[in-house]
Design a protein around this motif. Structure first.
Motif, PDB file in Angstrom:
ATOM      1  N   PRO A 174      35.074  34.963  10.314  1.00  0.00           N
ATOM      2  CA  PRO A 174      34.939  35.199   8.862  1.00  0.00           C
ATOM      3  C   PRO A 174      36.298  35.406   8.197  1.00  0.00           C
ATOM      4  CG  PRO A 174      33.358  36.525  10.099  1.00  0.00           C
ATOM      5  CD  PRO A 174      34.299  35.932  11.113  1.00  0.00           C
ATOM      6  N   LYS A 175      37.248  35.964   8.957  1.00  0.00           N
ATOM      7  CA  LYS A 175      38.588  36.203   8.433  1.00  0.00           C
ATOM      8  C   LYS A 175      39.274  34.894   8.032  1.00  0.00           C
ATOM      9  CE  LYS A 175      42.818  38.699   9.696  1.00  0.00           C
ATOM     10  NZ  LYS A 175      43.497  39.460  10.776  1.00  0.00           N
ATOM     11  N   PHE A 176      39.025  33.834   8.789  1.00  0.00           N
ATOM     12  CA  PHE A 176      39.611  32.532   8.477  1.00  0.00           C
ATOM     13  C   PHE A 176      39.087  32.002   7.149  1.00  0.00           C
ATOM     14  CE2 PHE A 176      39.071  27.903   8.597  1.00  0.00           C
ATOM     15  CZ  PHE A 176      40.397  27.500   8.670  1.00  0.00           C
ATOM     16  N   TRP A 177      37.783  32.061   6.955  1.00  0.00           N
ATOM     17  CA  TRP A 177      37.196  31.540   5.716  1.00  0.00           C
ATOM     18  C   TRP A 177      37.587  32.394   4.515  1.00  0.00           C
ATOM     19  CZ3 TRP A 177      35.754  26.813   6.236  1.00  0.00           C
ATOM     20  CH2 TRP A 177      35.301  26.361   7.473  1.00  0.00           C
ATOM     21  N   GLN A 178      37.735  33.709   4.740  1.00  0.00           N
ATOM     22  CA  GLN A 178      38.222  34.564   3.660  1.00  0.00           C
ATOM     23  C   GLN A 178      39.643  34.175   3.274  1.00  0.00           C
ATOM     24  OE1 GLN A 178      39.000  38.640   4.699  1.00  0.00           O
ATOM     25  NE2 GLN A 178      38.615  39.395   2.619  1.00  0.00           N
ATOM     26  N   ALA A 179      40.498  33.918   4.272  1.00  0.00           N
ATOM     27  CA  ALA A 179      41.877  33.513   3.996  1.00  0.00           C
ATOM     28  C   ALA A 179      41.917  32.164   3.292  1.00  0.00           C
ATOM     29  CB  ALA A 179      42.682  33.459   5.295  1.00  0.00           C
ATOM     30  N   LEU A 180      41.004  31.271   3.665  1.00  0.00           N
ATOM     31  CA  LEU A 180      40.955  29.955   3.019  1.00  0.00           C
ATOM     32  C   LEU A 180      40.541  30.089   1.558  1.00  0.00           C
ATOM     33  CD1 LEU A 180      41.454  27.042   3.956  1.00  0.00           C
ATOM     34  CD2 LEU A 180      38.985  26.830   4.302  1.00  0.00           C
ATOM     35  N   ARG A 181      39.551  30.940   1.276  1.00  0.00           N
ATOM     36  CA  ARG A 181      39.156  31.181  -0.122  1.00  0.00           C
ATOM     37  C   ARG A 181      40.298  31.808  -0.902  1.00  0.00           C
ATOM     38  NH1 ARG A 181      34.331  32.884   2.405  1.00  0.00           N
ATOM     39  NH2 ARG A 181      35.013  35.064   2.229  1.00  0.00           N
ATOM     40  N   ASN A 182      40.971  32.767  -0.297  1.00  0.00           N
ATOM     41  CA  ASN A 182      42.105  33.405  -0.972  1.00  0.00           C
ATOM     42  C   ASN A 182      43.218  32.410  -1.266  1.00  0.00           C
ATOM     43  OD1 ASN A 182      40.804  35.853  -0.877  1.00  0.00           O
ATOM     44  ND2 ASN A 182      41.910  36.605   0.904  1.00  0.00           N
ATOM     45  N   THR A 183      43.419  31.443  -0.359  1.00  0.00           N
ATOM     46  CA  THR A 183      44.433  30.415  -0.595  1.00  0.00           C
ATOM     47  C   THR A 183      44.099  29.613  -1.846  1.00  0.00           C
ATOM     48  OG1 THR A 183      44.836  30.242   1.797  1.00  0.00           O
ATOM     49  CG2 THR A 183      45.625  28.439   0.415  1.00  0.00           C
ATOM     50  N   GLY A 184      42.823  29.277  -2.024  1.00  0.00           N
ATOM     51  CA  GLY A 184      42.405  28.596  -3.243  1.00  0.00           C
ATOM     52  C   GLY A 184      42.618  29.439  -4.485  1.00  0.00           C
ATOM     53  N   VAL A 185      42.362  30.738  -4.382  1.00  0.00           N
ATOM     54  CA  VAL A 185      42.589  31.640  -5.517  1.00  0.00           C
ATOM     55  C   VAL A 185      44.080  31.694  -5.854  1.00  0.00           C
ATOM     56  CG1 VAL A 185      42.432  34.036  -6.296  1.00  0.00           C
ATOM     57  CG2 VAL A 185      40.539  33.012  -5.019  1.00  0.00           C
ATOM     58  N   TYR A 186      44.930  31.753  -4.849  1.00  0.00           N
ATOM     59  CA  TYR A 186      46.374  31.754  -5.090  1.00  0.00           C
ATOM     60  C   TYR A 186      46.795  30.496  -5.840  1.00  0.00           C
ATOM     61  CZ  TYR A 186      47.601  35.817  -2.208  1.00  0.00           C
ATOM     62  OH  TYR A 186      47.744  37.089  -1.720  1.00  0.00           O
ATOM     63  N   ILE A 187      46.304  29.350  -5.395  1.00  0.00           N
ATOM     64  CA  ILE A 187      46.697  28.091  -6.031  1.00  0.00           C
ATOM     65  C   ILE A 187      46.226  28.049  -7.486  1.00  0.00           C
ATOM     66  CG2 ILE A 187      46.286  25.605  -5.996  1.00  0.00           C
ATOM     67  CD1 ILE A 187      46.146  25.811  -2.931  1.00  0.00           C
ATOM     68  N   ILE A 188      44.965  28.406  -7.718  1.00  0.00           N
ATOM     69  CA  ILE A 188      44.433  28.385  -9.083  1.00  0.00           C
ATOM     70  C   ILE A 188      45.171  29.383  -9.972  1.00  0.00           C
ATOM     71  CG2 ILE A 188      42.377  28.879 -10.475  1.00  0.00           C
ATOM     72  CD1 ILE A 188      40.707  27.858  -8.102  1.00  0.00           C
ATOM     73  N   GLY A 189      45.481  30.561  -9.440  1.00  0.00           N
ATOM     74  CA  GLY A 189      46.180  31.568 -10.229  1.00  0.00           C
ATOM     75  C   GLY A 189      47.618  31.216 -10.515  1.00  0.00           C
TER      76      GLY A 189
END
Length: 306
Positions: A74-89
């Motif tokens: 689950p930690k991997f998918w959380q990090a992947l979602r956070n990566t998308g948030v970083y890019i959008i932000g």
């Protein structure tokens, strides 16, 4: 006799001219092989092994087990979602705001324009660790200057770095603050290279300032804007690594961890070389596909005045 000696001499010159370019290119080629391609292939190899990085420890072949375990985390998918948030932000901070600043400051007097751009560019020359340390002091919930100002106007202190809902946006803003100067510099240079006769022709036709920006400047800046969009998407989350490491350590509750920080955590925090290498291969393949699509879009939608 002269004709007989001319043959070997000509052959020697042809051989030298054939190998000369490769001799000049050899330092760059050796550097690419040693520092880029060999580590890449070695990471691919290590992704199929279990190893704790100790020279005396054996490398155990585990096949696809590292990939299966990473995808099950689950930690991997959380990090992947956070990566998308970083890019959008980061996109508004690294592209839209610098674009507005570059266009707005272009018509200012030279002295005022240079002062504005110098102020915006200053964060770029500050070492990331130093900038992170200063921000950590400024955002301290008890004694930080930002929270002291909030208390002064009657607001409650904000836990910028310890609230899971706020921490990731805090890191995004700090990273964008760092990148804004670089993007403004690139866009200002591109804006200054626009042919002035095109702008004058639009003004003579009765175009307003906004119409000049919309119909002349923005189309001619499209290639630079798309380049910065590509850079932000491919490298934005990577640029935030230092601030994550210094300010939050990936927390709280993994809310600021992105795929780059997770890769480092696997490889150097838990000393799991196989997991770190597998994460690097996944990252390389994923962003390779994204880069291919983005560069195709650049070729299709870029606009040039020639």
């Amino acid at each position: 006799m002269a004709l007989a000696s001319a043959g070997p001499t000509r052959l020697r010159r042809m051989t030298q001219s054939r190998w000369a370019p490769w001799l000049y290119l050899s330092p760059a080629l050796i550097t690419l092989v040693v520092w880029i391609y060999w580590p890449l292939f070695d990471a691919l190899r290590l992704s199929f092994y279990q190893w704790n990085m100790l020279p005396t420890s054996p490398q155990t072949f585990v096949g696809w087990e590292n990939y299966q375990r990473i995808f099950a985390l689950p930690k991997f998918w959380q990090a992947l979602r956070n990566t998308g948030v970083y890019i959008i932000g980061l996109l508004p901070l690294a592209v839209l705001i610098p674009l507005a600043i570059a266009i707005y400051t272009h018509d200012l007097p030279e002295r005022s324009r240079n002062i504005y751009r110098a102020i915006i560019f200053v964060p770029m020359i500050i070492a990331p660790v130093v900038g992170a340390a200063v921000w950590r002091w400024l955002l301290d919930p008890g004694y930080g200057l930002v929270n002291q100002m909030l208390k002064g106007i009657g607001l409650d202190p904000v836990k910028f770095l310890s609230d899971p809902k706020i921490a990731i946006w805090t890191v995004i803003v700090i990273t964008g603050w760092k990148l804004m100067g670089f993007s403004t510099l690139i866009l200002s240079a591109a804006n200054a290279n626009i042919n002035p006769s095109l702008v004058e022709a639009a003004r003579m036709d009765g175009a307003s300032k906004w119409e000049v920006i919309r119909d002349v400047r923005l189309p001619l800046l499209s290639s630079t804007v798309l380049f910065l969009v590509v850079m932000t998407i491919l490298l934005g989350a990577q640029w935030s690594f230092t601030y994550i490491n210094v300010l939050t350590g990936g927390g709280p509750l993994g809310s600021t961890t992105n795929i780059y920080y997770l890769l480092w955590d696997f490889g150097f925090s838990t000393m799991s070389v196989g997991w770190g290498s597998a994460s690097a291969v996944i990252l390389f393949l994923g962003f390779g596909v994204v880069a291919f699509v983005l560069f195709r879009l650049i070729d299709r939608y870029s606009f040039h005045d020639n």
